[in-house]
Design an enzyme around this catalytic site. Structure first.
Site, PDB file in Angstrom:
ATOM      1  N   GLU A  96       0.821  -0.801  -0.115  1.00 30.82           N
ATOM      2  CA  GLU A  96      -0.039   0.416   0.145  1.00 30.82           C
ATOM      3  C   GLU A  96       1.057   1.305   0.119  1.00 30.82           C
ATOM      4  O   GLU A  96       2.062   1.382   0.358  1.00 30.82           O
ATOM      5  CB  GLU A  96      -1.159   0.167   1.172  1.00 30.82           C
ATOM      6  N   CYS A 109       3.164   9.065   0.985  1.00 31.12           N
ATOM      7  CA  CYS A 109       3.749   8.264   1.861  1.00 31.12           C
ATOM      8  C   CYS A 109       4.477   6.175   1.206  1.00 31.12           C
ATOM      9  O   CYS A 109       2.743   5.713   0.685  1.00 31.12           O
ATOM     10  CB  CYS A 109       3.176   8.014   2.882  1.00 31.12           C
ATOM     11  N   CYS A 116       6.452  -5.934   7.395  1.00 29.89           N
ATOM     12  CA  CYS A 116       8.561  -5.605   8.242  1.00 29.89           C
ATOM     13  C   CYS A 116       9.223  -6.694   9.321  1.00 29.89           C
ATOM     14  O   CYS A 116       7.416  -7.232  10.164  1.00 29.89           O
ATOM     15  CB  CYS A 116       7.746  -4.022   8.753  1.00 29.89           C
ATOM     16  N   CYS A 120       7.739  -3.839  15.762  1.00 25.08           N
ATOM     17  CA  CYS A 120       6.902  -2.526  16.732  1.00 25.08           C
ATOM     18  C   CYS A 120       5.981  -3.099  17.446  1.00 25.08           C
ATOM     19  O   CYS A 120       4.938  -3.507  16.256  1.00 25.08           O
ATOM     20  CB  CYS A 120       7.396  -1.452  16.000  1.00 25.08           C
ATOM     21  N   CYS A 123       2.533  -1.053  16.086  1.00 27.53           N
ATOM     22  CA  CYS A 123       2.746  -1.016  14.170  1.00 27.53           C
ATOM     23  C   CYS A 123       1.620  -2.210  13.951  1.00 27.53           C
ATOM     24  O   CYS A 123       2.068  -2.809  14.069  1.00 27.53           O
ATOM     25  CB  CYS A 123       3.913  -0.953  14.181  1.00 27.53           C
ATOM     26  N   CYS A 345      -0.912   6.602   9.873  1.00 26.59           N
ATOM     27  CA  CYS A 345       0.275   5.801  10.223  1.00 26.59           C
ATOM     28  C   CYS A 345       0.472   4.764  10.666  1.00 26.59           C
ATOM     29  O   CYS A 345       0.080   4.478  12.091  1.00 26.59           O
ATOM     30  CB  CYS A 345       1.290   7.012  11.248  1.00 26.59           C
TER      31      CYS A 345
HETATM   32  N1  SAH Z   1      10.106   1.136   8.891  1.00 31.83           N
HETATM   33  C1  SAH Z   1       9.864   3.130   9.465  1.00 31.83           C
HETATM   34  C2  SAH Z   1       8.859   3.932   8.079  1.00 31.83           C
HETATM   35  C3  SAH Z   1       7.462   3.083   8.302  1.00 31.83           C
HETATM   36  S1  SAH Z   1       6.864   3.836  10.001  1.00 31.83           S
HETATM   37  C4  SAH Z   1      10.027   2.770  10.939  1.00 31.83           C
HETATM   38  O1  SAH Z   1       9.402   3.243  11.731  1.00 31.83           O
HETATM   39  O2  SAH Z   1      10.309   5.559  10.789  1.00 31.83           O
HETATM   40  C5  SAH Z   1       6.307   4.963   9.904  1.00 31.83           C
HETATM   41  C6  SAH Z   1       6.344   5.876  10.935  1.00 31.83           C
HETATM   42  O3  SAH Z   1       4.449   5.786  11.978  1.00 31.83           O
HETATM   43  C7  SAH Z   1       6.653   5.941  12.115  1.00 31.83           C
HETATM   44  O4  SAH Z   1       7.562   6.788  13.367  1.00 31.83           O
HETATM   45  C8  SAH Z   1       5.934   4.827  12.877  1.00 31.83           C
HETATM   46  O5  SAH Z   1       6.876   4.757  14.428  1.00 31.83           O
HETATM   47  C9  SAH Z   1       4.817   4.741  13.316  1.00 31.83           C
HETATM   48  N2  SAH Z   1       4.052   4.049  13.341  1.00 31.83           N
HETATM   49  C10 SAH Z   1       3.701   3.095  13.481  1.00 31.83           C
HETATM   50  N3  SAH Z   1       2.735   2.439  13.594  1.00 31.83           N
HETATM   51  C11 SAH Z   1       1.769   3.540  14.045  1.00 31.83           C
HETATM   52  C12 SAH Z   1       1.102   3.802  14.075  1.00 31.83           C
HETATM   53  N4  SAH Z   1      -0.481   2.564  15.343  1.00 31.83           N
HETATM   54  N5  SAH Z   1       0.122   4.587  15.326  1.00 31.83           N
HETATM   55  C13 SAH Z   1       0.769   5.996  15.284  1.00 31.83           C
HETATM   56  N6  SAH Z   1       1.840   5.703  14.470  1.00 31.83           N
HETATM   57  C14 SAH Z   1       2.888   4.889  14.485  1.00 31.83           C
HETATM   58 FE1  SF4 Z   2       8.517  -1.472  11.143  1.00 31.57          FE
HETATM   59 FE2  SF4 Z   2       6.593  -0.438  11.874  1.00 31.57          FE
HETATM   60 FE3  SF4 Z   2       8.489  -0.724  13.252  1.00 31.57          FE
HETATM   61 FE4  SF4 Z   2       8.386   0.651  11.224  1.00 31.57          FE
HETATM   62  S1  SF4 Z   2       6.779   0.661  13.216  1.00 31.57           S
HETATM   63  S2  SF4 Z   2       9.946  -0.268  11.340  1.00 31.57           S
HETATM   64  S3  SF4 Z   2       6.697  -0.620   9.777  1.00 31.57           S
HETATM   65  S4  SF4 Z   2       7.188  -2.644  12.351  1.00 31.57           S
END
Ligand code: SAH
Ligand code: SF4
Length: 352
Positions: A96, A109, A116, A120, A123, A345
């Site tokens: 996406e 974006c 991934c 995290c 996420c 995000c």
């Molecule tokens: N993997 C990279 C880029 C993709 S995530 C990274 O982690 O930076 C893009 C952004 O969205 C990151 O700052 C991540 O921490 C944030 N993010 C992930 N899950 C989220 C959520 N459920 N609510 C708000 N921000 C989130």
């Molecule tokens: Fe991967 Fe989501 Fe963590 Fe970014 S925030 S590194 S996309 S698991």
């Protein structure tokens, strides 16, 4: 020639394209013409490239594949102008991208991986697991196909903040950045591109050394290793100290400010001591803070610590931002755009 073995042309930086053309005995200046057609005119069919002679077009069709992603139906947010695009790869994986229109800019974006591996806890992409890296062409295609959809000059900014960790797909991310920041690419300006990372120190240094000079965002979420360890397992491998060294280097080499992304989680990173931690960190690195309201991942039915994460309420977010501003830090609060279509995000996740 086996059509399945054709090279993906749109992910090739100009220099690489020239090398390829020479290898296939095609004059070098033709590489510039083809690059120009693809990236500035959004022409995705060699036969429509008017200044390329017919015999060369036939040859190009044999050697190269142009556009490997297939655009599926998009989904529009009813609350904002955010639109989510769904793409299918040639091996039938789904990824996406999201378009976030705003007053002065329209941001795309991009995703860099299918899923991934970093898991995290907040996420949705992390929860879906990891399938594979995207090729440079698949990264660039997300731009080309959405740019074509909206018209050439619509997209003004690109953020590498979709599915996946860009710095774990380093080579392809770099190639895509070289395509976007190429002098011949007239549509995009390099200071409008941001790569977001959860923090892979050596790769941050490599990105600085690549001299590509895009903006860097570090997904920080806490200034304390103990907390970061619980919500971002990658922190155990690459603790904050190493990342801070790397981003300092990045800021020095590129003469840019680092953006700290900070997703607000109740009781976890919105406390008094978190203000202190941020003030200390921001005194070490030229930086600004981008506060992101936590978007629910409840639709993924998470378990473990993920199920316990609660968004900080709006009032506390504003208070928190104000307390930081009172200490002279630059703070932005990101709008939650598109959460009704799970395009905000961290909400990008598909069952592949
Ligand atoms: N993997 C990279 C880029 C993709 S995530 C990274 O982690 O930076 C893009 C952004 O969205 C990151 O700052 C991540 O921490 C944030 N993010 C992930 N899950 C989220 C959520 N459920 N609510 C708000 N921000 C989130
Ligand atoms: Fe991967 Fe989501 Fe963590 Fe970014 S925030 S590194 S996309 S698991």
């Amino acid at each position: 020639m086996d059509l399945n073995k054709r090279k993906e042309i749109e992910g090739m930086p100009l220099e690489k394209l020239k090398t390829f053309f020479i290898k296939y005995s095609i004059e070098k200046y033709r590489a510039e013409q083809v690059f120009n057609w693809i990236h500035n005119h959004l022409v995705f069919d060699f036969d429509e490239m008017k200044n390329i002679p017919k015999d060369l077009r036939i040859k190009l069709n044999e050697i190269f594949n142009l556009i490997s992603l297939k655009k599926e139906l998009g989904q529009d947010s009813l609350q904002t102008k955010t639109r989510k695009f769904l793409f299918t790869t040639s091996d039938d994986k789904k990824i996406e991208s999201v378009i976030i229109p705003d007053k002065e800019r329209n941001t795309l974006c991009l995703s860099t991986q299918v899923g991934c591996p970093l898991d995290c806890k907040f996420c949705a992409t992390g929860l879906m697991g990891y399938k594979r890296n995207l090729s440079a062409a698949e990264i660039v295609d997300q731009y080309l196909l959405t740019a074509k959809h909206y018209g050439k000059e619509f997209i003004t900014n690109i953020v590498y903040m979709g599915m996946g960790e860009p710095l774990l797909n380093f080579e392809n991310t770099i190639e895509s950045l070289r395509v976007f920041t190429c002098e011949l690419n007239k549509v995009l300006s390099r200071n409008r591109i941001t790569v977001s990372t959860s923090g892979i120190p050596q790769r941050i240094i490599d990105l600085a050394d690549s001299k590509i000079k895009v903006k860097l965002a570090l997904s920080l979420h806490s200034t304390y290793d103990e907390i970061r360890n619980t919500i971002m397992p990658i922190n155990k491998k690459y603790p904050l100290g190493e990342n801070i060294k790397a981003i300092k280097y990045y800021a020095q080499q590129t003469k840019t400010r680092i953006t700290f992304e900070y997703t607000m989680l109740q009781g976890i990173n919105d406390r008094k001591e978190d203000i202190k931690g941020l003030v200390r960190l921001c005194s070490l690195v030229p930086s600004k803070i981008n506060i992101i309201p936590f978007n629910s991942i409840a639709h993924m039915s998470p378990d473990g610590i993920s199920a316990k994460l609660i968004p900080t309420d709006k009032k506390r977010i504003y208070e928190f931002a104000q307390e930081l501003r009172d200490k002279n830090l630059t703070v932005m609060i990101r709008d939650t755009q598109g959460d009704d279509i799970a395009a905000a995000c961290g909400q990008l996740a598909i069952r592949n």
